[in-house]
Write an enzyme that holds these catalytic residues in place. Structure first.
Site, PDB file in Angstrom:
ATOM      1  N   HIS A 147       4.164  -4.478   9.070  1.00  0.00           N
ATOM      2  CA  HIS A 147       3.951  -4.402  10.229  1.00  0.00           C
ATOM      3  C   HIS A 147       2.033  -5.020  10.755  1.00  0.00           C
ATOM      4  O   HIS A 147       2.302  -5.030  12.275  1.00  0.00           O
ATOM      5  CB  HIS A 147       4.073  -2.988  11.080  1.00  0.00           C
ATOM      6  CG  HIS A 147       5.258  -2.825  10.449  1.00  0.00           C
ATOM      7  ND1 HIS A 147       6.892  -2.619  10.041  1.00  0.00           N
ATOM      8  CD2 HIS A 147       4.569  -1.067   9.687  1.00  0.00           C
ATOM      9  CE1 HIS A 147       7.062  -2.157   9.402  1.00  0.00           C
ATOM     10  NE2 HIS A 147       6.300  -0.783   8.819  1.00  0.00           N
ATOM     11  N   ASP A 206       0.439 -15.430   5.979  1.00  0.00           N
ATOM     12  CA  ASP A 206       0.179 -17.026   5.622  1.00  0.00           C
ATOM     13  C   ASP A 206      -0.042 -17.434   4.710  1.00  0.00           C
ATOM     14  O   ASP A 206       0.571 -18.117   4.291  1.00  0.00           O
ATOM     15  CB  ASP A 206      -0.969 -16.869   6.586  1.00  0.00           C
ATOM     16  CG  ASP A 206      -0.981 -17.131   8.037  1.00  0.00           C
ATOM     17  OD1 ASP A 206       0.489 -17.122   8.590  1.00  0.00           O
ATOM     18  OD2 ASP A 206      -1.879 -17.047   8.394  1.00  0.00           O
ATOM     19  N   TYR A 222      11.477   8.702   0.443  1.00  0.00           N
ATOM     20  CA  TYR A 222      11.441   7.545  -0.212  1.00  0.00           C
ATOM     21  C   TYR A 222      11.701   7.923  -1.582  1.00  0.00           C
ATOM     22  O   TYR A 222      11.915   7.120  -2.246  1.00  0.00           O
ATOM     23  CB  TYR A 222       9.866   7.555  -0.530  1.00  0.00           C
ATOM     24  CG  TYR A 222       9.562   7.018   0.888  1.00  0.00           C
ATOM     25  CD1 TYR A 222       9.834   5.396   1.828  1.00  0.00           C
ATOM     26  CD2 TYR A 222       8.151   7.397   1.743  1.00  0.00           C
ATOM     27  CE1 TYR A 222       9.067   5.017   2.587  1.00  0.00           C
ATOM     28  CE2 TYR A 222       7.880   6.681   3.083  1.00  0.00           C
ATOM     29  CZ  TYR A 222       7.948   5.314   3.051  1.00  0.00           C
ATOM     30  OH  TYR A 222       7.520   5.268   4.325  1.00  0.00           O
ATOM     31  N   PRO A 279       0.884  -1.576  -0.060  1.00  0.00           N
ATOM     32  CA  PRO A 279       0.341  -0.309   0.204  1.00  0.00           C
ATOM     33  C   PRO A 279       0.895   1.278  -0.151  1.00  0.00           C
ATOM     34  O   PRO A 279       1.652   1.452   0.755  1.00  0.00           O
ATOM     35  CB  PRO A 279      -0.666  -0.439   1.382  1.00  0.00           C
ATOM     36  CG  PRO A 279       0.029  -1.157   2.509  1.00  0.00           C
ATOM     37  CD  PRO A 279       0.518  -2.647   0.899  1.00  0.00           C
ATOM     38  N   ASN A 280       0.670   2.337  -0.792  1.00  0.00           N
ATOM     39  CA  ASN A 280       1.183   3.713  -0.422  1.00  0.00           C
ATOM     40  C   ASN A 280       1.861   3.968  -1.389  1.00  0.00           C
ATOM     41  O   ASN A 280       2.613   4.769  -2.454  1.00  0.00           O
ATOM     42  CB  ASN A 280       0.873   4.143   0.293  1.00  0.00           C
ATOM     43  CG  ASN A 280      -0.130   4.295   1.272  1.00  0.00           C
ATOM     44  OD1 ASN A 280      -0.816   4.669   1.117  1.00  0.00           O
ATOM     45  ND2 ASN A 280       0.264   3.960   2.628  1.00  0.00           N
ATOM     46  N   ALA A 295       3.190  -1.019   4.684  1.00  0.00           N
ATOM     47  CA  ALA A 295       1.895  -0.928   6.380  1.00  0.00           C
ATOM     48  C   ALA A 295       2.230  -2.336   6.902  1.00  0.00           C
ATOM     49  O   ALA A 295       1.916  -2.393   8.111  1.00  0.00           O
ATOM     50  CB  ALA A 295       1.429   0.071   6.452  1.00  0.00           C
ATOM     51  N   HIS A 306      12.934  -2.728   2.041  1.00  0.00           N
ATOM     52  CA  HIS A 306      12.208  -1.690   2.374  1.00  0.00           C
ATOM     53  C   HIS A 306      13.108  -0.252   1.852  1.00  0.00           C
ATOM     54  O   HIS A 306      14.381  -0.358   1.621  1.00  0.00           O
ATOM     55  CB  HIS A 306      11.941  -1.093   3.851  1.00  0.00           C
ATOM     56  CG  HIS A 306      10.888  -2.808   4.472  1.00  0.00           C
ATOM     57  ND1 HIS A 306       9.790  -2.606   4.363  1.00  0.00           N
ATOM     58  CD2 HIS A 306      11.345  -3.582   4.931  1.00  0.00           C
ATOM     59  CE1 HIS A 306       9.618  -3.270   4.893  1.00  0.00           C
ATOM     60  NE2 HIS A 306      10.327  -4.606   5.399  1.00  0.00           N
ATOM     61  N   SER A 326      12.981   2.862   2.952  1.00  0.00           N
ATOM     62  CA  SER A 326      13.540   3.495   4.354  1.00  0.00           C
ATOM     63  C   SER A 326      14.320   2.792   5.245  1.00  0.00           C
ATOM     64  O   SER A 326      14.179   1.226   4.990  1.00  0.00           O
ATOM     65  CB  SER A 326      12.429   4.040   4.793  1.00  0.00           C
ATOM     66  OG  SER A 326      11.978   3.339   5.252  1.00  0.00           O
TER      67      SER A 326
END
Ligand code: DQA
Length: 147
Positions: A81, A88, A23, A10-11, A78, A101, A103
């Site tokens: 986390h 799964d 980013y 997402p994002n 996101a 990632h 960052s």
């Protein structure tokens, strides 16, 4: 032929304009184009997928098993986390993956230090900017094809 799947959470569709201090200014389209070029130089197939929806990401991972994807590079964003469901799905398909990632999640808020993916991943790249994607894809390209 090796089949690599790159999944963006997402994002990440907003890369280029989203918090550029963290980013950077490169867009997702530009990142994907570079990764496609990298793969084509090695005669490998690379697909990319972005979604803001957890269910779509789970469905994409499940589909990867049917498509005989050899390796997944994933930035769960996101969902890193929060998402037991996506974790799964990756465990279920049993396709090796690298968690990327942009960052350095360890240098940010405490909640970003927790990942539902790292212990399942072949490896984790965090904080190297968009080079992390290239390094992860290069790693996948250099691996022998699974029999
Ligand atoms: C991110 C780090 C996550 O904590 C964050 O939620 C993201 C992007 C990164 O690439 O640095 O959306 O995965």
């Amino acid at each position: 032929m090796k089949n690599i799947l790159v999944i963006h959470g997402p994002n990440l569709n907003l890369l280029g304009s989203r918090e550029p201090g963290i980013y950077g200014s490169v867009t997702l389209k530009e990142i994907n184009e570079e990764l496609l070029q990298l793969a084509s130089k090695k005669n490998a197939s690379l697909q990319h997928f972005q979604s803001n929806a957890e269910a779509e990401l789970v469905n994409r991972v499940q589909l990867a098993a049917q498509e005989k994807i050899d390796f997944i590079v994933i930035n769960p964003a996101a969902f890193t986390h929060t998402s037991v469901a996506l974790r799964d799905a990756l465990a279920a398909v049993d396709i090796p993956f690298i968690e990327v990632h942009i960052s350095n999640v360890f240098a940010r808020e405490a909640f970003r230090k927790e990942s539902y993916f790292s212990d399942l991943a072949v490896g984790v790249i965090s904080g190297l900017g968009i080079a992390g994607y290239q390094l992860a894809v290069q790693y996948a390209l250099d691996l022998p094809v699974r029999s």
